[in-house]
Design an enzyme around this catalytic site. Sequence first.
Site, PDB file in Angstrom:
ATOM      1  CG  HIS A 209      -4.444 -46.131  -7.799  1.00 16.67           C
ATOM      2  ND1 HIS A 209      -5.638 -46.328  -8.457  1.00 16.67           N
ATOM      3  CD2 HIS A 209      -3.470 -46.535  -8.655  1.00 16.67           C
ATOM      4  CE1 HIS A 209      -5.393 -46.866  -9.630  1.00 16.67           C
ATOM      5  NE2 HIS A 209      -4.085 -46.998  -9.780  1.00 16.67           N
TER       6      HIS A 209
ATOM      7  NE  ARG B 187       8.555 -47.023 -14.105  1.00 19.16           N
ATOM      8  CZ  ARG B 187       7.764 -46.519 -13.173  1.00 19.16           C
ATOM      9  NH1 ARG B 187       8.167 -45.502 -12.437  1.00 19.16           N
ATOM     10  NH2 ARG B 187       6.550 -47.001 -12.978  1.00 19.16           N
TER      11      ARG B 187
ATOM     12  CE1 TYR C 185      12.037 -36.175 -19.775  1.00 21.00           C
ATOM     13  CE2 TYR C 185      14.187 -35.935 -20.814  1.00 21.00           C
ATOM     14  CZ  TYR C 185      13.277 -36.699 -20.115  1.00 21.00           C
ATOM     15  OH  TYR C 185      13.582 -37.986 -19.758  1.00 21.00           O
TER      16      TYR C 185
ATOM     17  CE  LYS D 226      -3.674  -0.548   2.406  1.00 22.74           C
ATOM     18  NZ  LYS D 226      -4.339  -0.835   3.690  1.00 22.74           N
TER      19      LYS D 226
ATOM     20  N   GLY E 262      13.011 -39.110 -10.797  1.00 24.15           N
ATOM     21  CA  GLY E 262      11.709 -39.600 -10.359  1.00 24.15           C
ATOM     22  C   GLY E 262      11.418 -38.962  -9.022  1.00 24.15           C
TER      23      GLY E 262
ATOM     24  CB  SER F 226      14.092 -39.812 -16.272  1.00 31.93           C
ATOM     25  OG  SER F 226      12.819 -39.275 -16.046  1.00 31.93           O
TER      26      SER F 226
ATOM     27  N   GLY G  70      -6.154 -10.724   8.422  1.00 32.41           N
ATOM     28  CA  GLY G  70      -5.753 -11.299   9.696  1.00 32.41           C
ATOM     29  C   GLY G  70      -4.992 -10.268  10.504  1.00 32.41           C
TER      30      GLY G  70
ATOM     31  NE  ARG H  62      -5.775  -4.302  -4.153  1.00 34.62           N
ATOM     32  CZ  ARG H  62      -6.361  -4.732  -3.064  1.00 34.62           C
ATOM     33  NH1 ARG H  62      -5.670  -4.909  -1.969  1.00 34.62           N
ATOM     34  NH2 ARG H  62      -7.656  -4.962  -3.024  1.00 34.62           N
TER      35      ARG H  62
ATOM     36  NE  ARG I 139      -6.126   3.917   4.772  1.00 31.91           N
ATOM     37  CZ  ARG I 139      -7.313   3.775   4.151  1.00 31.91           C
ATOM     38  NH1 ARG I 139      -7.639   2.631   3.618  1.00 31.91           N
ATOM     39  NH2 ARG I 139      -8.121   4.798   4.036  1.00 31.91           N
TER      40      ARG I 139
ATOM     41  CB  CYS J 163       9.230 -38.893 -15.654  1.00 31.11           C
ATOM     42  SG  CYS J 163      10.094 -40.194 -14.747  1.00 31.11           S
TER      43      CYS J 163
ATOM     44  NE  ARG K  84       2.807 -44.841 -15.111  1.00 35.74           N
ATOM     45  CZ  ARG K  84       2.498 -43.588 -14.768  1.00 35.74           C
ATOM     46  NH1 ARG K  84       2.993 -43.072 -13.685  1.00 35.74           N
ATOM     47  NH2 ARG K  84       1.672 -42.877 -15.506  1.00 35.74           N
TER      48      ARG K  84
ATOM     49  CG  MET L 187      -5.540  -2.923  13.419  1.00 41.46           C
ATOM     50  SD  MET L 187      -4.638  -1.577  14.198  1.00 41.46           S
ATOM     51  CE  MET L 187      -4.470  -0.462  12.819  1.00 41.46           C
TER      52      MET L 187
END
Lengths: 903, 903
Positions: A451, A637, A879, A22, A793, A791, A100, A335, A91, A859, A581, A102
Amino acid sequence: MTKFVYNFHEGDKDMKDLLGGKGANLAEMTKMGLPVPPGFTITTDACREYLNKGLVPPELETEVTQALRDVEDTLGRQLGDAEDPLLVSVRSGAKFSMPGMMETVLNIGLNDSSVNGLAKVSGDERFAWDSYRRLIQMFGKTVLDVDGDLFADALEDLKKERGVTADVDLTADDLKGLVETFKKIVQDATGDPFPQDPRKQMDMGIEAVFRSWNTERAHIYRRRERIPHDLGTAVNICTMVFGNMGETSGTGVCFTRDPSSGDSGVYGDYLMNAQGEDVVAGIRNTLPLSALKDTNRPVYDELRAIMRKLETHYKDLCDIEFTIERGKLWMLQTRVGKRTAGAAFRVASQLIDEKLITPDEALERVTGAQLTQLMFPQFDDSASRTLLTRAMAASPGAAVGQIAFDNAAAIRMAHEGTPCILVRRETNPEDLPGMVAAEGVLTARGGKTSHAAVVARGMGKTCVCGAEELDVDLKNRTLRVGDRVFGEGHVISIDGTTGEVFDGKVEVVDSPVTTYLSHGLEAGLKAAGDDEDMADLVRSVDRLLTHADEVRRLEVRTNADTPEDTERALGYGAQGIGLCRTEHMFLGERRALIERVILAEDDLAERAEAMEALVPLQKGDFLQMLELMDGKPMTVRLIDPPLHEFLPDLTELEVKVAVAEALHKDGPELAKDKRMLTAVRKMHEANPMLGLRGVRLGLYLPGLFALQIRALVEAAAELKAKGKDPRPEVMVPLVGSIRELQLVRDEALEIIKETEEKYGTELNIPIGCMVELPRAALTAEDLALEADFFSFGTNDLTQTTWGFSRDDVEGAFFGLYTEEGVFGVSPFETIDTHGVGRLVKLGVKKGRSAKPDMKMGICGEHGGDPDSVHFFHKVGLNYVSCSPFRVPVARLEAGRAAVMSED
Amino acid sequence: MTKFVYNFHEGDKDMKDLLGGKGANLAEMTKMGLPVPPGFTITTDACREYLNKGLVPPELETEVTQALRDVEDTLGRQLGDAEDPLLVSVRSGAKFSMPGMMETVLNIGLNDSSVNGLAKVSGDERFAWDSYRRLIQMFGKTVLDVDGDLFADALEDLKKERGVTADVDLTADDLKGLVETFKKIVQDATGDPFPQDPRKQMDMGIEAVFRSWNTERAHIYRRRERIPHDLGTAVNICTMVFGNMGETSGTGVCFTRDPSSGDSGVYGDYLMNAQGEDVVAGIRNTLPLSALKDTNRPVYDELRAIMRKLETHYKDLCDIEFTIERGKLWMLQTRVGKRTAGAAFRVASQLIDEKLITPDEALERVTGAQLTQLMFPQFDDSASRTLLTRAMAASPGAAVGQIAFDNAAAIRMAHEGTPCILVRRETNPEDLPGMVAAEGVLTARGGKTSHAAVVARGMGKTCVCGAEELDVDLKNRTLRVGDRVFGEGHVISIDGTTGEVFDGKVEVVDSPVTTYLSHGLEAGLKAAGDDEDMADLVRSVDRLLTHADEVRRLEVRTNADTPEDTERALGYGAQGIGLCRTEHMFLGERRALIERVILAEDDLAERAEAMEALVPLQKGDFLQMLELMDGKPMTVRLIDPPLHEFLPDLTELEVKVAVAEALHKDGPELAKDKRMLTAVRKMHEANPMLGLRGVRLGLYLPGLFALQIRALVEAAAELKAKGKDPRPEVMVPLVGSIRELQLVRDEALEIIKETEEKYGTELNIPIGCMVELPRAALTAEDLALEADFFSFGTNDLTQTTWGFSRDDVEGAFFGLYTEEGVFGVSPFETIDTHGVGRLVKLGVKKGRSAKPDMKMGICGEHGGDPDSVHFFHKVGLNYVSCSPFRVPVARLEAGRAAVMSED
């Protein structure tokens, strides 16, 4: 010496750390020459000093005196002066907006004497006393911690007594009496009179703002939002201007564009003869900003000019608070404005057109989370609904369908063209066909990474899970919720964005953005139909996503195990498969073969035969997928989970056998069950996650990896013979040491060589490994010698680095851990950069130290998580690979990471 | 250019890397002026070059020519000369002695013509032809890879034909004929005639040595012994001297002290008119070296003088090979001699007395493994025995006793004073009382780190485990091995050093060394009785261990959970308790209380009550132990395992309930079981190792840690009031993030403060944490802010870093992994310095970066493993903590680490 106080004309918008959001923006507007009431900001440094020492620093008091004198000199008035009092607001204003704490005390400077000065100067006695009672009320509540209801009740009592309903109907005398009542409330509650010294009012207000940084509510909020606890807040002292000084005064809030739709053109509300709190409270109906044009054209024009100036200056949609005091316009706050996901994309695109920002900058204005929101279908807001229960929002979207309790039912309904929701106590890999067939998944157990949740998110399928109020009775095929019981076929609706479960059908609205993402711009625009806003949104998303693709350094691949996943991911723009997989390829009818492999034990011929029978089946899978991925890499894999996952559950089988024996049900079935039980017992592991799986399984069961590699390599050779361009990559899971990798690599090279000779072709198949164990990352410079790629995991790496399994802990104590601030967000959702991330960094560094150009990707589930994508960009991966549905998000975030990172 | 060949007079004993052990020692002896036959050594560099390129480097051939010429010039003879041939031996000689490689070809240089020259010069035709046939035989077998049996059979046939039994009875003509037969064998087997060119013989011999580095046997050996594969071997070419040139010639082997008992004084054997292989083959009976004194006093005196010279030079017991050729003594080899554990300590102590070495150097001459051997009782070698089966040698020692199938039986027998062996399918914490009561433990399942093995080692109790041939039938209380069935009470004997299980009683010999270690020197000497060697051994061990204590930097603490353990460890010299596990304190009768805590669930009052009842019990435990440990630190680990370990097993209970239901056995027991089943199901975890345990459990179940902390702190306060000096330390297990530690620490500080006020005393109780998760090590600089000490838990750290649980994997595939060279030794035995060790190092570094003087230790199984102790010394830990029985080993190794490390 640290400077604790900045006059508004001393700061600017980039000083948020010091002046808070502010304060920095007030300073910026002051600098721009906009009409901001004079004032000053006390820095976060001062707050921190106060919090550390528990005392207002003495230098601060001196500096405040100086700054206040500046303001008084500018205006020629003095704080709380009995004749013509200067009044101020106090303020809070932290770097990040933070409910939360003042917030505001207005009218500081009023007391028993200056209230008369104000009455005289304003010519409005009622206004003066109303201002005074507001001060006592706000000050009492927020600074002195007096129960706010005491003031509200007294006001109500007075109105009743006077027989009026609105505050404005109270007279000046009424308010004078009310001030006395309020002062008495303060005296009674605190033991002290309401402070009459204006400077003391101000100092107490400042200290109250400091203190409010450490309230419990503020702590909880910061923990949830991952805002550091040691930032502190700034305090803004600003000259009061009044929107409630009669009909030529007013106050309002406006946006430089519509934050909801993203439409350009002004958008706002105002109220004449009112203070800001009246607008927010919604007691009186506000007017649209356009109405101001008719009532006060000069002010309206000035405001519009300021809005244009602000937008040009901030280069973004701005959110503004203003007050008109007797015809004079004042800016109280501005803002960069919050906006909906759709507005974010549209506004960013507009700003490019208006040449206010570059396409790179536009990427900073949108997020992957916003794109995700745009992708999910949603329930029509206007549709009626009956809530059954509310549980975990596991995978967003809106799904409606008949209850199906198992695969068979789900597949049957899907065949009949009847949408269905798969309802299970919990799901496991066996339920995959049912999940594929269903519109959505609802489970009674499991958390956000159960799952059901993980697979559903992977498929972009709506999922609500952990709905503990549900009682799924498979035997009777009923679903009970409280005292209501539904049978199979009953229609329910689930909202994966809110976690709500509804009885019956709730209308769903489709997302043309998704149509665009999977089928291209034309299809997306067609889906938008006559909705011009939607069409513009689709064009905006396309524009930004296209730009992200141009600038990003990270490739985006997908995790896909089936041709269906592969096609979906390609539609979404995946540049390869980063994780295919293979264990899913052992399910269904092929399970019998895997059982044969396991039960063969030392009968090597039998085992070899069972394995041999798997080769053509698995080759068939690979042929289909490699053909779809023609010319794009596909990382396969080798089988990862422990073999007992393919056998019946130990406990269930023990019970079955024991009961059959107790009832003397001898016979061939019992004999068969007992044979199986022996095998299951032998394979049982106390901690399967840490058991015989991954490369360990491959080495332990000779031939298992070989059959998979052969199937893959032969599939590639056959496609190559047909003139295709297959690009498979072999990935070894759960490697912890170079020797493990070496052994598998040697075997793979042998098979590749044999196949090349057999087909008379040359195949270039990289062999790499997962880095998913701490030891792999710690010894990456060794692994790099035998790996063509890494890769990471990060799922398993998170489990082993923290030493918890997500199956076991997420439901049990993640709630508690988030609450207690152990983590801001589950480390399975966003990568724990401080712990797990250090291992990833180490792995990259060590791996590249041995092989500088080594290709490295990730991955795990994190591949599609926005924050994580930025981290992966920063550590230099090549990647990310994520579930198909997350591919667009990953593309966007990879682009954002590229323009936002400093390299 | 690299120098590939060193004449013996060019090298010395420190060049083992380049010249191999044998070559370096031959060079050293040459340098010392001892009578070494002239010769040269081809370096390991040459071997590596050959192995890399597959070709003998051309420079090598030139250098060999040069070196050979030197030797020829020195002796005035030429290799294979027809008149007076120089003959040489070709021997491999790597840095580390390595069975599995080609060893020796003697008599190189003999051919159809030089054999006559040798006959003439030696005046012994038979000797010449015997030498020639030996050459063809050895060369054929080791260089040309001809089946050795062909030669041996031909020799046997000839002896039969001649009607003689001994080789020596064959005449020169017989041997001439045998040479023809041998040459034909070579021709037939290889297609080429036996090479006649002496230099070609030598070159082929050299290349054969090079090649033998890479045989499969050599590979397997190196893998097992953790010798790097890339060292290569050296080749020694040495002039032949002959011990078989008649009765004034001979050959022998001797040691400068007795390698078996450690007695000082010469020790050796020799044979006249023989070659070295005859001594080794044991065909003829050798004579003790003292006999030489009588037959050839000058040679004997010369040899004794050389032995003294060598021992003074090498400052250690030497092992020597010598040959006497017609009265002239030649030294063929020397090295520091292998010796028994007892000899190692005695010789080291003697050498200090003789002022040949310092006490520091003496420490380098003994090992913790040797000390361990000296500590275990053993079966008397001369006693008869009947082997039942052989399984894993899990915890050394020799135990004899009656079979006991459970705690009750074991305790009963112990009460009756009857020694017993606890025989179980496998053990778990519940079996602890039985294990304590028994002399030894025998299990049918589980590997070297199964519960039985770990606990038994911890207690120094003999254990054989994983004896899969055993069928333990608890119902009928029988033990079946093959077709033999034994009932409870039958006596068996188990050897924890060999893994053997015997029927009946085998006599056991006790170790006075152990008596010394636990009760001091006087007791040890008394136990040795009249055995002077043993008494000297006890004194030697005391001397070296005392010196180790003086020089070591690492403190040695113990892992002890009970007063019994504590007393034992104190006897062994523990300086504190580094790990006091508290979960054992919840077993037995207290289990009911823990069940109440668990079953209380949301009934907070009930739970609090059950917890409250535990406080005085646990306080009692702590009082006892703190009193024993008066003045020494005692680190108490708060409860670590998941709570369901205190509940019945899920599968067993499911079966019980299902069977009872199937048989309609309704009633209060079924109802109770069903209630319990609900709780057990709820607490069940797929991977308990990664579940709700350690600090997670403590935070999840408020009050649990508090009750333990309160019990500990109050116990300390009470002792302090009595004038004692209790030094408890609170250790939080399984911490992964600073916040977890903070929460527990705050709670603990609160309790300490309360207790201090209550007792009016001041307690100084450090609060620290285990570093047993990768994340803890990775973020140690954070944890250090809240921890007063770290204790590395290398068991769990190994599990999480490698991603395998030792319960599941050790039996399943550690055999395979050792075989395939993934590790040399189980990472649960010796710390994996390359992977897990890096995390320990990182943890130490990061922790000390935040708190430079922080106390850090280790309390995993590795604390008592010699190699691991050296590693912990090197990374700068302050202490190791190990099971009581390993305390002396840790003390010794910590001392060795201090004198051997370079800092």
